[in-house]
Design an enzyme around this catalytic site. Structure first.
Site, PDB file in Angstrom:
ATOM      1  N   ASP A   1      79.237  15.364  36.485  1.00  0.00           N
ATOM      2  CA  ASP A   1      78.293  15.681  35.400  1.00  0.00           C
ATOM      3  C   ASP A   1      76.853  15.639  35.922  1.00  0.00           C
ATOM      4  OD1 ASP A   1      78.055  12.946  35.617  1.00  0.00           O
ATOM      5  OD2 ASP A   1      78.317  12.523  33.483  1.00  0.00           O
ATOM      6  N   SER A   2      76.686  15.379  37.242  1.00  0.00           N
ATOM      7  CA  SER A   2      75.401  15.616  37.901  1.00  0.00           C
ATOM      8  C   SER A   2      75.033  17.094  37.769  1.00  0.00           C
ATOM      9  CB  SER A   2      75.469  15.204  39.378  1.00  0.00           C
ATOM     10  OG  SER A   2      76.621  15.755  40.001  1.00  0.00           O
TER      11      SER A   2
ATOM     12  N   ASP B   1      84.484  15.318  35.925  1.00  0.00           N
ATOM     13  CA  ASP B   1      83.917  14.221  35.132  1.00  0.00           C
ATOM     14  C   ASP B   1      84.150  14.444  33.650  1.00  0.00           C
ATOM     15  OD1 ASP B   1      82.689  12.045  36.376  1.00  0.00           O
ATOM     16  OD2 ASP B   1      80.917  13.211  36.911  1.00  0.00           O
TER      17      ASP B   1
ATOM     18  N   LYS C   1      87.435  12.002  35.977  1.00  0.00           N
ATOM     19  CA  LYS C   1      86.724  10.775  36.358  1.00  0.00           C
ATOM     20  C   LYS C   1      86.041  10.224  35.113  1.00  0.00           C
ATOM     21  CE  LYS C   1      82.904  10.716  39.081  1.00  0.00           C
ATOM     22  NZ  LYS C   1      81.867  10.185  38.157  1.00  0.00           N
TER      23      LYS C   1
ATOM     24  N   GLU D   1      83.340   7.124  33.821  1.00  0.00           N
ATOM     25  CA  GLU D   1      82.371   6.073  34.173  1.00  0.00           C
ATOM     26  C   GLU D   1      82.567   4.857  33.282  1.00  0.00           C
ATOM     27  OE1 GLU D   1      78.306   7.386  34.184  1.00  0.00           O
ATOM     28  OE2 GLU D   1      78.752   9.128  35.448  1.00  0.00           O
TER      29      GLU D   1
ATOM     30  N   GLU E   1      79.240   3.334  42.974  1.00  0.00           N
ATOM     31  CA  GLU E   1      77.922   3.952  43.143  1.00  0.00           C
ATOM     32  C   GLU E   1      76.842   2.873  43.211  1.00  0.00           C
ATOM     33  OE1 GLU E   1      77.026   7.303  40.641  1.00  0.00           O
ATOM     34  OE2 GLU E   1      74.936   7.374  41.322  1.00  0.00           O
TER      35      GLU E   1
HETATM   36  O1  KIV Z   1      78.294  13.269  38.654  1.00  0.00           O
HETATM   37  C1  KIV Z   1      78.420  13.051  39.863  1.00  0.00           C
HETATM   38  O2  KIV Z   1      78.111  13.881  40.714  1.00  0.00           O
HETATM   39  C2  KIV Z   1      78.956  11.755  40.261  1.00  0.00           C
HETATM   40  C3  KIV Z   1      78.859  11.388  41.701  1.00  0.00           C
HETATM   41  C4  KIV Z   1      77.458  11.119  42.044  1.00  0.00           C
HETATM   42  C5  KIV Z   1      79.760  10.267  42.045  1.00  0.00           C
HETATM   43  O3  KIV Z   1      79.442  11.030  39.442  1.00  0.00           O
END
Ligand code: KIV
Length: 272
Positions: free
Chosen positions: A51-52, A90, A119, A121, A188
């Site tokens: 989600d970056s 994510d 993924k 968080e 992280e």
């Molecule tokens: O969103 C993302 O790119 C991430 C990585 C930085 C681990 O969660």
């Protein structure tokens, strides 16, 4: 195998086998089909549609505005562009609430994109969520330490595990998320000594970002690795290229050439 035959995609069993052999897992983000193809053919074991996306592609200040639909559109493109890497998408902020709602959202991601895993968080609060998804056949990567979706609650982006209370919490979270069924865990910005300790305490691979060299694998945002940013990357990223300057030079040359070679455009005045 002919040149046309796609190579087999890695599975979570391959990732577990890498961990058993002590082979590091190389993970990178990608957000579109072209970058996914390049990352894939360069040997990454896992591609994260992170989600970056919100920061590096969509121009948001944080990852919070990213929607499930954003993630699905980009994850589907990454799937189309890649052949070998195990794909992880994510679940964005707002898509992970109670276990039942999260299950519905994770199912949508898998059905509509074709990725192999999601993924999530968060720490102990995510244990029932991970258990629920795993019980319904979904492969899950956990993510602890600096969790950017909680930036406002955490009060910024900083290193985690520096004091004993924070270290104890991270140790407990890692063990609980492994027990809940996560097949890998992103650490992280966890202090390198603690990241090494957590790595040794688990059988699943830890995937570090800004957490030192002793994790079982590493992940980076692709833009930070290749220098495709307009603001400085995080200090741990150590860019291997300066793609931003390649783009600026190519575009600058093109603009200059267009303007000089083309000459003035004749002005045709209409009679009426
Ligand atoms: O969103 C993302 O790119 C991430 C990585 C930085 C681990 O969660």
């Amino acid at each position: 195998m002919s040149a046309q035959t796609p190579s087999k995609r890695l599975t979570i069993r391959d990732i577990a086998a890498m961990r058993r052999r002590g082979e590091a897992v190389a993970m990178l983000t990608a957000y579109d089909a072209t970058m996914a193809a390049l990352v894939d053919m360069s040997g990454a074991d896992m591609i994260l549609v992170g989600d970056s996306l919100g920061n590096v592609v969509l121009g948001h200040e944080t990852t919070l505005p990213v929607t499930l639909d954003d993630m699905i559109r980009h994850a589907a493109a990454v799937k189309r562009g890649s052949q070998r890497a195990l794909l992880v998408c994510d679940l964005p902020f707002g898509a992970v609430t109670d276990p039942d709602t999260t299950l519905v959202n994770a199912m949508r991601v898998l059905k509509e994109t074709g990725v192999e895993a999601v993924k999530i968080e968060g720490g102990l609060a995510m244990v029932p969520v991970v258990e629920k998804l795993v019980a319904h056949g979904i492969a899950v990567v956990a993510h602890i330490g600096l969790t950017p979706q909680h930036v406002h609650q955490m009060g910024g982006y900083y290193m985690h595990g520096k004091d004993e209370a924070s270290a104890a919490r991270l140790r407990a979270e890692a063990l609980a998320l492994e027990a809940a069924g996560a097949f890998a865990i992103v650490l992280e910005c966890v202090t390198p000594a603690l990241a090494a300790e957590i790595t040794h305490s688990l059988t699943i691979p830890t995937i570090g970002i800004g957490s030192g060299k002793d994790c079982a694998g590493q992940v980076l945002v692709i833009n930070d690795l290749i220098g495709l940013n307009i603001t400085p990357p995080p200090s741990f990223a150590k860019p291997r290229a300066d793609v931003a300057s390649v783009i600026r030079t190519a575009v600058g040359d093109y603009v200059a050439e267009t303007k000089t070679k083309r000459g003035p455009i004749p002005l045709v005045l209409r009679a009426d």
